[in-house]
Write an enzyme that holds these catalytic residues in place. Structure first.
Site, short mmCIF file in Angstrom:
data_model
loop_
_atom_site.label_atom_id
_atom_site.label_comp_id
_atom_site.label_asym_id
_atom_site.label_seq_id
_atom_site.Cartn_x
_atom_site.Cartn_y
_atom_site.Cartn_z
N TYR A 156 -14.03 -26.66 -20.85
CA TYR A 156 -15.20 -26.25 -21.63
C TYR A 156 -15.91 -27.49 -22.17
O TYR A 156 -17.13 -27.64 -22.05
CB TYR A 156 -14.73 -25.36 -22.79
CG TYR A 156 -15.79 -24.87 -23.73
CD1 TYR A 156 -16.73 -23.93 -23.32
CD2 TYR A 156 -15.84 -25.31 -25.06
CE1 TYR A 156 -17.69 -23.44 -24.21
CE2 TYR A 156 -16.78 -24.83 -25.95
CZ TYR A 156 -17.70 -23.89 -25.53
OH TYR A 156 -18.64 -23.42 -26.41
N LYS A 160 -19.77 -28.65 -21.51
CA LYS A 160 -20.72 -28.80 -22.61
C LYS A 160 -21.17 -30.25 -22.74
O LYS A 160 -22.33 -30.54 -23.04
CB LYS A 160 -20.09 -28.32 -23.93
CG LYS A 160 -19.89 -26.79 -23.99
CD LYS A 160 -21.21 -26.04 -23.98
CE LYS A 160 -21.05 -24.58 -24.36
NZ LYS A 160 -22.32 -23.83 -24.24
#
Ligand SMILES: Cc1cc2nc3c(=O)[nH]c(=O)nc-3n(C[C@H](O)[C@H](O)[C@H](O)COP(=O)(O)OP(=O)(O)OC[C@H]3O[C@@H](n4cnc5c(N)ncnc54)[C@H](O)[C@@H]3O)c2cc1C
Ligand SMILES: NC(=O)c1ccc[n+]([C@@H]2O[C@H](COP(=O)([O-])OP(=O)(O)OC[C@H]3O[C@@H](n4cnc5c(N)ncnc54)[C@H](OP(=O)(O)O)[C@@H]3O)[C@@H](O)[C@H]2O)c1
Lengths: 251, 432
Positions: A156, A160
């Site tokens: 993740y 991001k």
């Protein structure tokens, strides 16, 4: 100050995006909302329609944003409906099961596609449109997780982080075209995405609080925005812990 | 996740699971039963609590679905609060036809307790203004209920204490207003007798009536208080400006700040506040929701919480009954900040378990002093039993089963409509 009258929201069924949409409507904006699940999207759009005045327009279209081949036509539909676009908010995302990603590259790729590739596809198209228009706001919900890789959620974080760095470059490119590029970096937000977690403690924010920060940042055309503000200081420290120490920490 | 409490913070119980609802199309959990919806926890007691199974938090269902500005028909999800509705509709000339004394309740909660307001004598209860609602049963069945559709489930769910399933959405008929302001007259009355005569007269003239009484005064001053009558103001040019001040009770005092001394002082002062027999304008927010300006005011009673006691007495015995209740309370020395007295109108409630019925309702709250308080409430129960009265489930954490069963004679028939997956601590308590 940017005027936010005609706005496209991607991932409009997200808790953070929905609260932001309500606040934008309360300020007189017209919205075009994109969400994956059509019945959830209908609920969100109907709510916003009730909240809007008869001068404002609100509608939406369901689309899975993993399918990047539809991005261009989505933007066309939105622009048609709104009669031009002043701002875009990209908010969709998923929080991967880190362990599952460690066990499977396919899983990892899917998460990166959702959280990064699909966003970058939209940004590529939007950048050119806004560059021609020479005005507007592009805001994306990234995350503090993109500031440094940690064992507990680096897939993740990497996605991001890619979005954050892409936006940094884009901001640099579009500065001379008078386009604001806003990177929103929330900390812990109490939404369905974080449903499994223990939400006691002072670090948790409500989606409406974060939404307020997003609207303010879009209006002002801020660059990197940590929400709530104290995450700026937390991440400043986290970014500066020397790697030889950081790698032994269980974060 | 910390287990939610109800407003009086009694009882403190922990369900096995807490499940947040976000969108209407979700299905209900098929395990960890019993299920029970929890709206905004503004009930005083355990109608919204369960000590086993799953509590379904409904505040995430907070979307408007449709609003017709011309007819005043509003459809919304069940977790929308009355505050959300007022913020949307008041500027457009509409109002809730029936509202309780706080606007921080959900539509689902208002329906499930079939709440009433100060205009009950004119408009009946909240349920009278519900056009239809959607009920989700644990079987997965979705039922649209209206006066002419699934009429039995309609009547069971209004005032049904959340037991017939999950109310997903509600459609209301709103009431037109011409101004967000109220025209209000207040008068002092010296004793109960004066109250009855003021009230008889006011009910024929005013859409909203209620009285606050000093429940510690006795003898010739027994039942002295302040009578408030109001109506929605006509449109007018010269309105005062209004800005709601909001404060918060930020700490949990270790003991209740309400004690014998502070109560006496408060009640005496409150009674002597300036009144306005000639009438004055008052904003709807401060008229209907005076307590909403102090967030978390319930914490003033400390960690041990408090009991609210709201009863109704049949018309024939109301005068004697209220007098006797007040005698008992004044003698006990335990009293209430906010003793509220109001007569209900004749309009029969729709719900099988609705509380409002012709007669007089008296509501009081008592600091929780353990046994002493429970003993006082038991002695008030005895007066109710004698008089054929009963208590309001929305405001109860302790009533004996017999008082519930005699006061809600349709309870056994109602039980046929309960969803097999739903139950509450309240229901287990009053039916066991
Ligand atoms: C300051 C104050 C003043 C008040 N004044 C009045 C008054 O004047 N008149 C009056 O009648 N009441 C009054 N009340 C009581 C209050 O109006 C009721 O208790 C109301 O039902 C609370 O609504 P809630 O949303 O907080 O629901 P909760 O208290 O959370 O739940 C109430 C009941 O509704 C059920 N429920 C909630 N949502 C759903 C759903 N979606 N589907 C199915 N069941 C559901 C619950 O299971 C429970 O049985 C007052 C309360 C306070 C705190
Ligand atoms: N919550 C936090 O603590 C936190 C912290 C930092 C950053 N963020 C970021 O904030 C944003 C909003 O998240 P949230 O917290 O509001 O959670 P959320 O309510 O779970 O929202 C996530 C949304 O993304 C949508 N989505 C996922 N994949 C999609 C796809 N392929 N196409 C279209 N839509 C898709 C989901 O749609 P469905 O409803 O159809 O699943 C959902 O509406 C996300 O980008 C998230 O990464 C959140």
């Amino acid at each position: 100050m940017n005027s936010l009258k005609r706005i496209i929201i991607f991932g409009a069924t997200s808790a953070i995006a929905e609260q932001t949409a309500r606040q934008l409507v309360a300020r007189g904006a017209s919205l075009f909302c994109v969400g994956r699940d059509s019945s959830k999207l209908d609920a969100v759009v109907h709510d916003l329609q009730v909240r809007a005045s008869s001068e404002q327009r609100v509608d939406g279209k369901a689309a899975d944003l993993l399918d990047v081949s539809h991005h261009e036509s989505l933007l066309d539909a939105a622009e048609d409906f709104l009669g031009g676009v002043d701002a875009v908010l990209i908010a969709h995302g998923t929080l991967p099961d880190q362990k599952a990603c460690e066990a499977s590259f396919e899983q990892t790729r899917k998460e990166i596609d959702t959280n990064a590739t699909s966003v970058i596809s939209l940004l590529t198209l939007l950048a050119n449109r806004f560059e021609r228009q020479r005005s507007g706001v592009i805001a994306v919900v990234s995350s503090v997780a993109g500031d440094r890789g940690r064992q507990s959620n680096y897939v993740y974080g990497a996605a991001k982080g890619m979005v954050s760095i892409f936006l940094q470059g884009l901001r640099n490119r579009l500065a001379r075209s008078n386009v604001s590029v806003v990177t929103i970096k929330p900390g812990f937000v109490d939404t369905p995405m974080t449903a499994g977690m223990d939400k006691s403690g002072p670090l948790w924010a409500k989606p409406e609080q974060v939404a307020e920060g997003i609207v303010k940042a879009m209006t002002k055309g801020s660059g990197d925005v940590y929400l709530p503000w104290f995450w700026y200081w937390i991440m400043l420290i986290i970014r500066h812990i020397p790697e030889f120490i950081f790698k032994r920490m269980s974060l | 996740m910390k287990s939610p409490l109800s407003w009086n913070r009694i009882p403190r119980v922990q369900p096995d699971k807490i499940h947040r609802l976000g969108y209407r199309q979700a299905t209900l959990p098929q395990e960890s039963w019993p299920l029970l919806a929890y709206g905004n926890g503004r009930s005083y007691g355990d109608v919204c609590l369960t000590e086993s199974g799953t509590l379904l938090l409904t505040r995430g269902l907070d979307r408007f679905m449709a609003f017709d500005r011309h007819s005043g028909v509003l459809r919304c999800e069940s977790g929308v609060t009355l505050a959300d509705i007022l913020a949307l509709v008041v500027p457009q000339g509409w109002f809730l036809p029936s509202t309780p004394g706080t606007r921080y309740v959900t539509v689902g909660g208002a329906l499930a307790n079939d709440v009433h307001g100060k205009n009950h004598h004119v408009v009946g209860t909240f349920g009278h203004h519900v056009r239809r609602f959607g009920l989700l049963r644990s079987s997965g069945e979705r039922m649209e209920c209206a006066p002419d559709r699934h009429e039995d489930y309609f009547r069971a769910t209004i005032g049904g204490l959340g037991l017939t399933g999950l109310i997903e959405w509600v459609e209301l008929q709103l009431m037109p207003i011409q101004s967000p302001w109220m025209w209000v007259e207040s008068r002092r009355f010296g004793n109960l007798e004066e109250f009855w005569s003021l009230n008889r007269d006011a009910e024929t003239k005013w859409s909203y009536t209620v009285a606050w009484i000093d429940c510690l005064a006795s003898g010739s001053k027994r039942g002295r208080g302040i009578f408030l009558a109001g109506q929605h103001a006509p449109p007018q040019a010269n309105l005062p400006s209004f800005k709601e001040r909001s404060r918060r009770m930020a700490i949990d005092p270790p003991v209740s700040l309400i004690n014998h001394l502070s109560l006496r002082a408060f009640n005496a002062l409150y009674y002597r506040q300036p009144v306005n027999p000639c009438g004055a304008l008052q904003h709807y927010q401060s008229y209907f929701y005076p307590l909403d300006t102090i967030q978390d005011w319930n914490r003033i009673y400390g960690r041990k919480g408090f009991f609210q006691y709201q009863c109704v007495l049949p018309p024939s015995v109301a005068q004697d009954g209220v007098a006797e209740l007040l005698n008992t309370i004044a003698a006990s020395g335990q009293g209430s900040f906010l003793a509220v007295l109001k007569t209900f109108g004749e309009k029969p409630s729709l719900g099988m378990l609705s509380f409002p019925r012709p007669g007089t309702t008296l509501a009081l709250d008592f600091s929780n002093h353990g046994e002493a308080t429970l003993r006082l409430l038991d002695s008030l129960d005895a007066i109710l039993r004698e008089a054929g009265g009963t208590l309001y489930p929305a405001k109860d954490a302790r009533m004996p089963a017999d008082l519930f069963q005699s006061g809600f004679p349709e309870w056994e028939r109602f039980a046929d409509y309960i969803d097999p997956a739903f139950s509450s601590r309240f229901w287990r308590r009053v039916t066991s």
